[in-house]
Design a protein around this motif. Structure first.
Motif, mmCIF file in Angstrom:
data_model
loop_
_atom_site.group_PDB
_atom_site.id
_atom_site.type_symbol
_atom_site.label_atom_id
_atom_site.label_comp_id
_atom_site.label_asym_id
_atom_site.label_seq_id
_atom_site.Cartn_x
_atom_site.Cartn_y
_atom_site.Cartn_z
ATOM 1 N N ILE A 117 0.792 -1.176 -0.075
ATOM 2 C CA ILE A 117 -0.193 0.008 -0.051
ATOM 3 C C ILE A 117 0.867 1.227 0.189
ATOM 4 N N GLU A 118 1.969 1.278 0.804
ATOM 5 C CA GLU A 118 2.762 2.559 0.877
ATOM 6 C C GLU A 118 3.698 2.575 -0.289
ATOM 7 N N LEU A 119 3.906 1.466 -1.150
ATOM 8 C CA LEU A 119 4.522 1.633 -2.343
ATOM 9 C C LEU A 119 3.671 2.253 -3.205
ATOM 10 N N GLN A 120 2.448 2.024 -3.489
ATOM 11 C CA GLN A 120 1.573 2.706 -4.209
ATOM 12 C C GLN A 120 1.402 4.189 -3.971
ATOM 13 N N MET A 121 1.607 4.341 -2.901
ATOM 14 C CA MET A 121 1.533 6.119 -2.418
ATOM 15 C C MET A 121 2.713 6.711 -2.855
ATOM 16 N N LYS A 122 3.873 6.005 -2.815
ATOM 17 C CA LYS A 122 5.074 6.448 -3.329
ATOM 18 C C LYS A 122 5.339 6.359 -4.871
ATOM 19 N N ALA A 123 4.570 5.646 -5.502
ATOM 20 C CA ALA A 123 4.466 5.684 -7.068
ATOM 21 C C ALA A 123 3.603 6.720 -7.245
ATOM 22 N N MET A 124 2.639 7.170 -6.610
ATOM 23 C CA MET A 124 1.740 8.406 -6.953
ATOM 24 C C MET A 124 2.527 9.555 -6.828
ATOM 25 N N LYS A 125 3.232 9.767 -5.782
ATOM 26 C CA LYS A 125 4.104 10.959 -5.550
ATOM 27 C C LYS A 125 5.116 11.108 -6.552
ATOM 28 N N GLU A 126 5.569 9.958 -6.923
ATOM 29 C CA GLU A 126 6.705 10.195 -8.145
ATOM 30 C C GLU A 126 6.015 10.098 -9.652
ATOM 31 N N GLY A 127 4.631 10.340 -9.686
ATOM 32 C CA GLY A 127 4.120 10.340 -10.943
ATOM 33 C C GLY A 127 4.132 9.066 -11.658
ATOM 34 N N ASP A 128 4.099 8.076 -11.166
ATOM 35 C CA ASP A 128 4.183 6.682 -11.845
ATOM 36 C C ASP A 128 2.716 6.308 -12.337
ATOM 37 N N PHE A 129 1.991 7.021 -12.998
ATOM 38 C CA PHE A 129 0.819 6.826 -13.881
ATOM 39 C C PHE A 129 0.983 7.346 -15.128
ATOM 40 N N THR A 130 0.069 6.739 -16.017
ATOM 41 C CA THR A 130 0.143 7.171 -17.619
ATOM 42 C C THR A 130 -0.880 8.571 -17.897
ATOM 43 N N LYS A 131 -0.822 9.048 -18.909
ATOM 44 C CA LYS A 131 -1.680 9.884 -19.134
ATOM 45 C C LYS A 131 -3.157 9.147 -19.655
ATOM 46 N N SER A 132 -3.111 7.909 -19.922
ATOM 47 C CA SER A 132 -4.269 7.397 -20.531
ATOM 48 C C SER A 132 -4.932 6.771 -19.268
ATOM 49 N N GLU A 133 -4.208 6.787 -18.037
ATOM 50 C CA GLU A 133 -4.647 6.106 -16.819
ATOM 51 C C GLU A 133 -5.508 7.379 -16.018
ATOM 52 N N MET A 134 -4.700 8.594 -16.411
ATOM 53 C CA MET A 134 -5.261 9.966 -15.836
ATOM 54 C C MET A 134 -6.634 10.272 -16.587
ATOM 55 N N GLU A 135 -6.683 9.991 -17.843
ATOM 56 C CA GLU A 135 -7.788 10.523 -18.578
ATOM 57 C C GLU A 135 -9.008 9.458 -18.436
#
Length: 434
Positions: free
Chosen positions: A336-354
């Motif tokens: 769970i904490e790794l997922q928070m770290k990934a979000m803070k590092e911008g580890d998500f795609t533009k398509s996921e955001m859209e």
């Protein structure tokens, strides 16, 4: 999305919100009474809806009240209380048929408005107070409601997380009140508090349906009047909580499935400009089935029966819910904490955001398909003291950039970890530390 018009007017210390719409064949009237959460009054406030639903001066029993609703072509009536931020809201809701669609019936709405008015301002009394038998019976009803949360372990874990996380804050107050207060409450106490509520609560009245705005405005303001208004002296201000390190709590019960609930401070509320970025952050993180928590904690690693998150938009909290095997606590928390770290590092795609933006907008549009949903969306503005229409909300969601999501993610701080487990799970040393 259809155009939503809200016309507001203030009269007799009540704010009236008229929302004309040809989309629905019923007229919905909702009265919202808002007051600051306070430990000394919350149990009386939670008890009041149960008492008021038992009858009015003209219809002095629950049965007679139900028969009158049937006479109004099956009108529906409900009263409930809820917590929003540091406020408690009592909502009176009436849905009645629109007389435009009923042959030779021109008084249905008038009668419905009068019934709702009397439910609030003219309840059934005995010797100028609430009937003692009614109060005692409804105290038992509320007691069962309070105790029922213990059997719903997800709700119980969430309550305990808030208890620990907001221990010295107004927000920790339970919206259903406290069992230990019930015995001392008498009918006279309840009536005195009821009169206080009518004088001190912020009152907003919403009416939504196919009607002529000026005619309806005159009609509803003539029926709902406030003889006296006194500004509440309850204070809502409190110091901001800053933890040097996260709080960690373990509770042991005889349960099969452990509950790992984690609370974060978002340092962002509905009032803030970056709230829209936070909304999308939550969607990406744990708000939807395509979110990181679901995909990684539940599907990829099979560490949770469920894993999701939601935001307390008027308090600035992010709450993670997960149901796990007791022995999987540490691994589940780490991921769970790794997922928070990934979000803070911008580890998500533009398509996921859209895709997340589309899901949020779809949710809002679905809410706008229901009269009560529309009213609840509009009432958010009252709670936040910020005007923003659903159309503006959607536009702001669409404008959010990846950089703004990362920026708001970096403001989020871990506050409290709460684990409800069995003896085989976490906390084997008996300490409340995980």
């Amino acid at each position: 999305m259809f155009e939503l018009i809200e016309k507001t007017t203030d009269k007799d210390h009540i704010r009236f919100h008229l929302i004309p719409s040809k989309k629905f064949k019923t007229v919905n009237i909702v009265v919202k009474c808002k007051a600051p959460l306070h430990r000394s009054t919350i149990t009386k406030r939670a008890l009041l809806p149960y008492i008021l639903q038992q009858g009015t001066k003209d219809f002095p029993s629950e049965k007679q009240l139900m028969l009158q609703l049937d006479e109004l072509y099956g009108a529906t009536l409900s009263i409930d209380g809820t917590k929003k931020g540091n406020n408690h809201i009592i909502s009176f809701r009436l849905e009645v048929a629109n007389e435009k669609f009923i042959h030779d019936e021109s008084t249905v709405i008038d009668e419905g408005l009068q019934l709702l008015h009397n439910l609030i301002y003219a309840p059934y009394l005995e010797e100028n107070t609430f009937p003692e038998k009614t109060v005692e019976r409804e105290k038992i009803t509320l007691k069962h409601k309070i105790n029922s949360i213990y059997d719903d372990k997800l709700a119980y874990a969430n309550m305990r997380l808030i208890d620990e996380m907001c221990q010295d804050e107004i927000f920790h107050i339970h919206p259903n009140g406290y069992e230990e207060d019930l015995e001392a409450i008498q009918a006279a106490d309840m009536y005195k508090y009821y009169e206080q509520l009518l004088q001190e609560d912020r009152m907003d009245i919403y009416i939504l349906g196919d009607f002529h705005v000026e005619e309806m405005g005159e009609k509803i303001t003539n029926i709902f009047k406030r003889k006296q208004y006194v500004q509440s002296d309850l204070e809502l201000s409190e110091e901001k909580v800053n933890r040097n390190e996260p709080k960690k709590v373990v509770e042991v019960q005889d349960i099969q499935q452990a509950k790992l609930h984690i609370g974060y401070r978002t340092n962002c509320t509905y009032q803030d400009e970056d709230y829209f970025a936070l909304h999308i952050f939550n969607g990406l993180f744990g708000g939807f089935p395509n979110a990181k928590l679901f995909k990684n904690v539940r599907e990829k690693h099979s560490l949770a029966y469920y894993a999701s998150s939601r935001i307390e938009s008027h308090k600035g909290l992010l709450i993670i819910f997960s149901g796990i095997e007791s022995t999987n606590y540490q691994q589940a928390r780490d991921i769970i904490e790794l997922q928070m770290k990934a979000m803070k590092e911008g580890d998500f795609t533009k398509s996921e955001m859209e895709e997340t933006k589309e899901l949020i907008i779809s949710e809002i549009q679905e809410t706008l398909d229901h009269p009560q949903g529309i009213i609840e969306l509009l009432y958010q503005q009252v709670i936040a003291q910020k005007e923003i229409s659903p159309a503006q909300f959607i536009e702001n969601i669409q404008k959010v950039t990846k950089e703004e999501i990362v920026k708001v993610a970096k403001k989020i701080d871990l506050d409290t970890v709460y684990l409800l487990t069995n003896k085989e799970g976490g906390g084997k040393d008996g300490k409340n530390d995980v």
